[in-house]
Write a protein that holds these residues in place. Sequence first.
Motif, PDB file in Angstrom:
ATOM      1  N   SER A  32      -8.136  -7.420  -0.347  1.00 17.75           N
ATOM      2  CA  SER A  32      -7.603  -6.064  -0.472  1.00 17.75           C
ATOM      3  C   SER A  32      -8.481  -5.103   0.317  1.00 17.75           C
ATOM      4  CB  SER A  32      -7.522  -5.637  -1.938  1.00 17.75           C
ATOM      5  OG  SER A  32      -8.806  -5.669  -2.547  1.00 17.75           O
TER       6      SER A  32
ATOM      7  N   ASP B 224       0.838  -1.182   0.000  1.00  9.64           N
ATOM      8  CA  ASP B 224       0.000   0.000   0.000  1.00  9.64           C
ATOM      9  C   ASP B 224       0.878   1.239   0.000  1.00  9.64           C
ATOM     10  OD1 ASP B 224       0.797   0.580   2.604  1.00  9.64           O
ATOM     11  OD2 ASP B 224      -0.989  -0.288   3.528  1.00  9.64           O
TER      12      ASP B 224
ATOM     13  N   TYR C 268      -9.845  -4.133  -6.357  1.00 11.80           N
ATOM     14  CA  TYR C 268      -8.783  -3.155  -6.155  1.00 11.80           C
ATOM     15  C   TYR C 268      -8.765  -2.105  -7.267  1.00 11.80           C
ATOM     16  CZ  TYR C 268      -5.533  -4.874  -9.751  1.00 11.80           C
ATOM     17  OH  TYR C 268      -4.938  -5.204 -10.945  1.00 11.80           O
TER      18      TYR C 268
ATOM     19  N   TRP D  40      -2.938  -4.684   0.047  1.00 10.86           N
ATOM     20  CA  TRP D  40      -3.231  -6.117  -0.031  1.00 10.86           C
ATOM     21  C   TRP D  40      -2.878  -6.765   1.297  1.00 10.86           C
ATOM     22  CZ3 TRP D  40      -5.584  -7.909  -4.315  1.00 10.86           C
ATOM     23  CH2 TRP D  40      -5.449  -7.183  -5.505  1.00 10.86           C
TER      24      TRP D  40
END
Length: 378
Positions: free
Chosen positions: A338, A114, A194, A239
């Motif tokens: 996610s 991230d 995502y 994730w």
Amino acid sequence: MASLLTTLFLLILSLSTSSFSSPVPIRSEYEVSILFEGWIVKHKKSYKDSSEKEKRYEIFKDNLKYIDEHNAGNHTYTLTLTLFADLTVEEYRSTYLRKLPPPPEYDTINNYNDVNSDEYNFNDTITLPNSIDWRDLGAVTPIKQQGACFSCWAFTAVAAVEGINQIVTGDLISLSEQQLVDCDHKSCDVYHVYKSFEYIQRNSGIDTEEDYPYTAAYNQYCDTSKENNKVVTIDGHGWVPRNKENFLKARVALQPVGASVEAYQRAFQNYGTGVFTGFCGRQQDHAVTIIGYGNEEGIDYWLIKNSWGTTWGEAGYMKLERNIGDIYGKCGVAEWPSYPVKFKHMKQMKSNPLGAKEVPGAPDFSHSDGAAGKITSK
């Protein structure tokens, strides 16, 4: 008449699904027909002609027989007459499920990825709460209905964003799945959760459901005036490390998380109550949101928010078995979860990456030194 049929339907159904182990009901044709008519009223079903109705009735009878036989056994979960009760399992699969391909980054999603990954590793021994339910903490909007549009990915992304926004700001705002269908993917077909997080970040926000309501279809154009109504923002996405239910548990202790499962099985189609321990593989074909976890009668479970309305499962929710001894998790739930990232203030990133309010019993990440650590549970 409609009210009477619905009452009889609910009474007969409650008598046949009230126990996890009971004799297989012997149903008369009249009883089955009353159940069917009550089910039609409850689900506002209509058929083009008597031939189609008769076809659906025969399928309904077959599903009812399957449900009755299951509920007569000793199982951790019951089945019920869901909104899919007049569909064969093949019809259910072809209408509501699609094989989800792995994300492009699939082979490299082994650690956090991230906007602040160095600060977001688990670094000390972390004690997690025994259970958490984000409904109780005010971070979950009511169950929604995706209809025949294969937009589960949009509902999953929106539910996760609604959750983190409430955790960070205190405001629970129902957001627009239709905006994602029209403006992001421009389709009712297969898509990744995502990718919708990326769109919301790239668009600098997402509109409300009230302003940009859901139509259960791709509208063929994006309403740019509504797209520019940026009510809720996020700062990125991350994730959960693949195939690690302990890390998934730690993340769900912080916020609702998007995941994918294999919903291909007939038992999933007709799920009613209890912890789902039925067979399923990991050919993920449906996106859901994990909004908590817990234990029921000695069985660990994930609490799943679905997008099939309140007449499926436990008023739209499912308890999915957790800690099954398979690294992929039940129905592949742990394979590629996610989540959206939202900072309350950018300057707080070092001390609290999510900028979240305190959650009772939630893990504390304020003492990060950048080295991955061990997670323990109560």
